[in-house]
Design an enzyme around this catalytic site. Structure first.
Site, PDB file in Angstrom:
ATOM      1  N   ARG A 185      -9.554  -0.109   7.231  1.00 45.76           N
ATOM      2  CA  ARG A 185     -10.537   0.765   6.599  1.00 45.76           C
ATOM      3  C   ARG A 185     -10.939   1.933   7.506  1.00 45.76           C
ATOM      4  O   ARG A 185     -12.112   2.231   7.692  1.00 45.76           O
ATOM      5  CB  ARG A 185     -11.774  -0.005   6.155  1.00 45.76           C
ATOM      6  CG  ARG A 185     -12.468   0.743   5.031  1.00 45.76           C
ATOM      7  CD  ARG A 185     -13.562  -0.035   4.406  1.00 45.76           C
ATOM      8  NE  ARG A 185     -14.065   0.701   3.252  1.00 45.76           N
ATOM      9  CZ  ARG A 185     -14.431   0.147   2.118  1.00 45.76           C
ATOM     10  NH1 ARG A 185     -14.338  -1.153   1.963  1.00 45.76           N
ATOM     11  NH2 ARG A 185     -14.887   0.869   1.125  1.00 45.76           N
ATOM     12  N   CYS A 186      -9.923   2.534   8.102  1.00 44.47           N
ATOM     13  CA  CYS A 186     -10.185   3.747   8.866  1.00 44.47           C
ATOM     14  C   CYS A 186      -8.857   4.468   8.964  1.00 44.47           C
ATOM     15  O   CYS A 186      -7.817   3.892   8.703  1.00 44.47           O
ATOM     16  CB  CYS A 186     -10.701   3.440  10.257  1.00 44.47           C
ATOM     17  SG  CYS A 186      -9.494   2.651  11.315  1.00 44.47           S
ATOM     18  N   GLU A 205     -13.236   5.358   4.040  1.00 43.73           N
ATOM     19  CA  GLU A 205     -13.231   4.710   5.341  1.00 43.73           C
ATOM     20  C   GLU A 205     -14.379   5.136   6.235  1.00 43.73           C
ATOM     21  O   GLU A 205     -14.670   4.499   7.243  1.00 43.73           O
ATOM     22  CB  GLU A 205     -11.881   4.979   5.997  1.00 43.73           C
ATOM     23  CG  GLU A 205     -10.786   4.441   5.082  1.00 43.73           C
ATOM     24  CD  GLU A 205      -9.377   4.754   5.519  1.00 43.73           C
ATOM     25  OE1 GLU A 205      -9.185   5.823   6.103  1.00 43.73           O
ATOM     26  OE2 GLU A 205      -8.495   3.936   5.286  1.00 43.73           O
ATOM     27  N   GLN A 223       0.826  -1.209   0.000  1.00 43.69           N
ATOM     28  CA  GLN A 223       0.000   0.000   0.000  1.00 43.69           C
ATOM     29  C   GLN A 223       0.861   1.260   0.000  1.00 43.69           C
ATOM     30  O   GLN A 223       0.344   2.357  -0.179  1.00 43.69           O
ATOM     31  CB  GLN A 223      -0.943   0.003   1.211  1.00 43.69           C
ATOM     32  CG  GLN A 223      -2.060  -1.030   1.113  1.00 43.69           C
ATOM     33  CD  GLN A 223      -3.045  -0.995   2.266  1.00 43.69           C
ATOM     34  OE1 GLN A 223      -3.263  -2.005   2.913  1.00 43.69           O
ATOM     35  NE2 GLN A 223      -3.661   0.154   2.525  1.00 43.69           N
TER      36      GLN A 223
END
Lengths: 287, 807
Positions: B385-386, B761, B238
């Site tokens: 996802r935050c 997110e 990522q």
């Protein structure tokens, strides 16, 4: 998730398959749809040296429905069970149950024979077959023999099938026309085994239950035929109190394990709820 | 070169497919046809495969490792252990959190499935056979699987490698299993607020250990070219540039000799931010053998060894007046980081941005303290996802608000509205030190409540409860409300870095002579659709249709340096860089246009895709014409070509927010929860591609559903990981997923060049409290204050049982 190495065999007749099993001995395993065995092989919990694949054995792929008896070849897939309108007309619980097995991709490959013969208490069809009073036909080097589904399961993954035998056919009496049926299964998500599930077929005449049979899935190390629970229903008006008594009788014979689906107490409780809901639904459907 | 057919201004705008257009995703042509190019699709001549021998124990001493039988397997070339890595000083690697992590277990293992040896073979089958045959002799040791026992006086020592190092990366360690203590805010003031309050609520709220579980697991291919000394590393990264820098620091290979490439990535969700032992081992194996080496995890390895998320035990206290005005917030977190501190947070923030915990409320004083501890669990602690620890914070405050509402006998929506930061208070200084850039919470909440007809839902619920009490139904209705404020877009270099690398991001644009373009960014899409949306930003900025702009990411030899994609930072940071680079292009284009039209620059105005003379729009030069001119005209004072690069250091974070309301029906006899309705209103500032936003919201809500209703990575008392397969780890399918309804308000970020804030997110951050609050709400009238997630069937049934609702 890489299986060990093995030899692959693909006989085209039942006799060839039996011959291969005899000559290869205990290092050989049968594969039908593969949805139980192949994951076990990838985890190296099963490490066969030979795989004998039955998918080319055409004689194991028929569905026969007549007035008195229904006969299913071991290599009939769950998708084929679902698709057969003739079967659905005679014994609708098979479609209802098959639709609750895994997902369409798996049902395209998974077979009725593999489902009942593997001895996995999580599989749905063994309890159905016990509930229907089915007979399994086993073919081996000494010829064929028959055994009741209710006598077939000994413990998780242990059955009355001998090494060298192939379960070829499942047969049972065609249920009485107008019977009520239901398969109620609680699961966490598509593809999961049951937290608990209950299969019911019953007949009703003049508001009174005449016959009943109940099977339970994944609440012990074998499928369970809840004979006493069904007995409670017979002769009753299938009222709420009787159904609850029957459910309690069914729960009494369960012995589930603690797992990700919940503690023992919960899984027993759900078995009771599934019985209640299946009986109520079957009663509603009975004509 | 003049465009032949004159078209209307509206048609020109439409042709650009710029900001606000629901342009179809350009990536999908390959993804929907199975033509994506993921790491496991990469096949190089002579490529070898590596596979790990992993620990069956949660905590054990390694007495011996015997590779002989494995080496006898045809095709097995090498078995690498910590002993082989020690001379290279590679048996430990630095983590993003200032700790070190064993690449291969050094004398002992600290979690089940920890990497013990790396088997290298000519194919993956031989490697797997070799793994089976490596004999490791273990002596089991006592296990800590409960963070609350990690700092007991007699707790076993986990990290022998740092036992004498009582000064950690974030200050002193107070126990051999302690990692850090971090605090923020006014402790004394908050305690006074609690002492003086009419009402105080306190609760221990655990956010269970879960896993991001991307569909594609982690993996890499390392290829060392011994002729030119260059290492190429393809992988599921990522943050490819950060991986290059870290790889250089770890291996001492000069950074210009390392090329890191992220191909298509099948979801990341934070799981692919960290550096894993597989990357190091594959690289070492390639250096040793001179051949490319592939390592790809399977599902069990992914769930059990590469980064988990959450595992926060949060104690919250809220002080309030009796009419519901919040006067203070106190929080303490016991953070279970597993065996190594491999959290992925900006360096200065060992608990991430947890201090966004004051949420959307005007809370005058607050304090938060976090203790990190080691346990015999897998390392990680990533932002699933935050943004960093934001969903944990949102869960704590949003549960606490509901608990306060019960205590005060107030409606939870009304209590929220009463305490919202008001529109006129922005930019708002939070008690814990953040400057919220913008917001209009009241409008968003009002719109959400109107959309779902909140009042009618409460009336229906009252009727449902009465019917339940009369024995007419066994189903209880719950209404869940959550209002979240995220903090994303890390971040300003002055306070955000990872291993010393400032968290700016970048975009480089080249305009081709015929008027099309290529843009390269320091980020990397894992399914977010960057190639679609960043082209839209540029289309609006430079007047070249999005379809004529190629967007490239993920190759460190070609892309400008950036910190990658996670924490909803791509749009806030790289999106801003894209707009700024576009503006540089436009500035030069204006000079070229002025030359071509023989006017002063100031006489020109920009209009969609061209510069035109003010008051005389017929006299214009389109971007396409300007592009060609930049390559074929000798313009005095200007270099040829039309290129620009921007490195964007954001002045502040962005603060997306949202109002989520859902309705559930709980079957008290089975514990089965039906999500009847879910409405998510998101305000992510300027909306670049509404279709992609909707898709992001759907995906994030589905992950929130998974977390609330079933996801859990747990360990038994001897350290065995439970449920590390998709049989047990809850990954909802379309069948389990309810219908998601979405809505929006638009409050642009005042400091972002196009006003965008990031959205990927938000739905996870807001979805978790909304769903959990709904489950709690179903039982609230029966006396439930709080019960820990996941709200799976048996736990929900237990709640019903404890409340006397089922036998």
């Amino acid at each position: 998730m890489i299986p060990g190495s093995f030899e692959y065999h693909r006989p085209s007749s039942l006799d060839d398959a039996i011959g291969l099993l005899s000559s290869l001995g205990e290092d050989a395993l049968l594969v039908a749809g593969g949805h139980s065995l192949i994951p076990m092989m990838k985890l190296r919990m099963a490490m066969p040296e030979h795989l004998v694949d039955l998918q080319d054995v055409q004689s194991l792929k028929s569905i026969t429905v007549d007035t008195n008896q229904i006969s299913l070849g071991a290599m009939v897939t769950q998708a084929e069970l679902i698709a057969s309108d003739e079967l659905h007309a005679a014994c609708p619980i098979l479609r209802e149950t098959s639709l609750q097995i895994a997902d369409p991709q798996i049902r395209n490959l998974g077979t009725i024979g593999g489902n009942v013969a593997n001895g996995d208490p999580g599989n749905d069809m063994p309890a159905i077959m016990q509930m229907l009073g089915a007979t399994y036909v086993l073919a081996g080097p000494q010829g064929t023999r028959e055994i009741a589904a209710r006598d077939f399961y000994e413990a998780a993954f242990f059955t009355a099938r001998e090494d060298g035998e192939i379960l070829t056919t499942i047969k049972f009496d065609t249920p009485t026309a107008g019977h009520g049926w239901a398969y109620e299964k609680q699961k966490r998500k598509i593809g999961d085994y049951a937290t608990a599930a209950a299969a019911v077929v019953l007949t009703v005449s003049g508001g009174v239950c005449e016959t009943a049979s109940i099977g339970l899935t994944n609440v012990a190390d074998t499928p369970l035929w809840a004979e006493e629970a069904a007995g409670v229903l017979v002769g009753s008006a299938l009222d709420e109190a009787t159904i609850k008594t029957a459910a309690n009788a069914a729960v009494a014979i369960t012995d589930p394990a603690l797992d990700g689906r919940g503690p023992v107490e919960f899984r027993k409780h759900i078995a009771g709820i599934m019985v209640q809901r299946a009986v109520a639904k079957a009663a509603q459907r009975a004509q | 070169m003049n465009d032949q057919t004159p078209i209307s201004r509206e048609e020109r705008i439409e042709k650009l497919q710029g900001l606000g257009c629901s342009r179809k995703r350009v990536e999908d042509a390959r993804f929907t046809q199975g033509k994506g190019n993921y790491i496991d699709d990469l096949k190089l001549p002579g490529m070898l495969f590596g596979d790990f021998v992993r620990s069956p124990y949660g905590h054990a001493r390694i007495k011996s490792i015997n590779p002989e039988a494995a080496l006898a397997v045809p095709g097995v070339l090498a078995v690498i252990t910590a002993e082989e890595l020690k001379p290279l000083a590679l048996h430990y690697m630095p983590t993003l959190a200032g700790d070190v992590q064993a690449v291969l277990a050094d004398e002992k293992v600290l979690f089940q499935n920890q990497e013990v040896a790396f088997v290298v073979a000519t194919d993956r089958y031989a490697a797997a056979d070799g793994v089976e045959l490596v004999e490791v002799d273990y002596e089991p040791l006592p296990v800590i699987n409960d963070a609350f026992k990690a700092m007991d006086e007699d707790a076993p020592l986990l990290r022998e490698d740092i036992k004498d190092k009582m000064e950690g990366a974030h200050g002193p360690r107070k126990h051999h299993n302690h990692i850090f203590f971090w605090e923020e805010g006014d402790k004394d003031g908050t305690e006074k607020a609690l002492d003086d309050a009419d009402v105080v609520v306190e609760e221990l709220i655990t956010y269970q250990r879960v896993h991001p579980c991307p569909l594609e697991t982690c993996g890499c291919v390392a290829s060392m070219d011994k002729i030119n000394g260059k290492l190429t590393l393809w992988g599921t990264f990522q943050a490819p540039h950060a991986v290059r820098t870290v790889a250089s620091l770890i291996t001492n290979i000069a950074e210009h000799n390392i090329r890191v490439i992220s191909p298509d990535i099948g979801g990341g969700f934070g799981n692919k931010v960290g550096v894993y032992p597989g990357y190091i081992c594959a690289t070492v194996a390639s250096i040793v053998t001179g051949k490319p080496v592939k390592w790809v995890e399977d599902r069990i390895e992914n769930l059990s060894s590469t980064a988990f998320a959450r595992d926060y035990h949060m104690t919250g206290k809220i002080a309030a007046t009796k009419d519901g005005k919040i006067t203070g917030l106190w929080a303490h977190v016991l953070a279970d980081h597993g065996a190594f501190d491999a959290c992925a947070d900006p360096t200065k923030f060992p608990a991430g941005f947890f201090h966004i915990v004051t949420g959307s409320y005007d809370i005058p004083v607050a304090y938060v303290g976090v203790d990190g501890v080691y346990t015999n669990k897998a390392p990680g602690g990533v932002a699933y996802r935050c943004s960093f620890r934001v969903t944990e914070a949102a869960y704590l405050i949003e549960r606490m608000i509901d608990i306060l509402a019960r205590k005060l006998d107030m409606d939870p929506a009304e209590l929220r509205i009463k305490n919202f930061i008001k529109k006129e208070q922005f930019p708002y200084q939070s008690a814990l030190g953040w400057e919220y850039d913008s917001g209009d919470y009241h409008t968003a909440m009002e719109k959400a409540m109107t959309t779902v007809d909140y009042k009618a839902l409460r009336v229906e619920q009252t009727e449902n409860r009465a019917a339940f009490d009369r024995g007419e139904t066994r189903s209880l209705m719950g209404v869940g409300v959550a209002f979240f404020t995220e903090i994303v877009g890390a971040g300003p270099v002055k306070n955000c870095d990872i291993l010393g690398l400032g968290m700016f991001d970048s975009c480089e644009i080249r305009i081709h002579p015929t008027g099309s373009a290529i843009a390269r960014l320091g980020t990397i899409s894992q399914g977010q659709g960057h190639a679609t949306t960043f082209a839209q930003i540029l289309a609006s900025e430079i007047g070249i249709p999005a379809e004529d702009i190629t967007l490239e990411e993920g190759d460190t030899d070609t892309a400008p340096y950036g910190l990658g994609t996670y924490g909803s930072r791509s749009t806030p940071v790289a999106g801003a860089a894209t707009a700024m680079a576009g503006r540089k292009i436009r500035a030069k284009a204006q000079m070229i246009a002025a030359y071509l039209l023989e006017v002063h620059e100031g006489d020109l105005e920009w209009d969609v895709d061209r510069f035109q003379i003010k008051g005389n729009p017929e006299a214009h030069k389109t971007m396409k014409e300007i592009a060609f001119a930049s390559y074929n005209q000798a313009i005095p004072g200007l270099e040829p070509g039309l290129e620009a690069v921007s490195y964007y250091d954001p002045p502040n974070m962005t603060y997306p927010f949202g109002a989520y309301i859902c309705v559930v029906d709980v079957d008290v006899d089975t514990g089965v929860i039906d999500v009847r309705r879910f409405y998510a209103l998101d305000d992510c500032g300027t909306r670049i591609n509404p279709m992609i936003i909707e898709g992001q919201v759907h995906g994030g809500l589905t992950e929130a559903l998974a977390i609330v209703m079933g996801q859990e990575i747990s360990y038994d008392e001897i350290g065995n990981i439970k449920g590390a397969t998709l049989m047990d780890f809850f990954l909802p399918t379309a069948v389990e997923t309810p219908n998601w309804e979405t809505g929006h308000t638009t409050t642009p970020s005042p400091h972002h060049p196009i006003g965008a804030k990031g959205v990927g997110e938000s739905p996870n951050v807001g979805g978790v409290p909304a769903l959990s609050n709904a489950v709690h709400d179903a039982f609230a009238h029966k006396g439930l204050t709080h019960t820990q997630m996941p709200h799976d069937h048996w736990r929900v049934w237990k709640v019903a049982q404890k409340l006397g609702l089922t036998d």
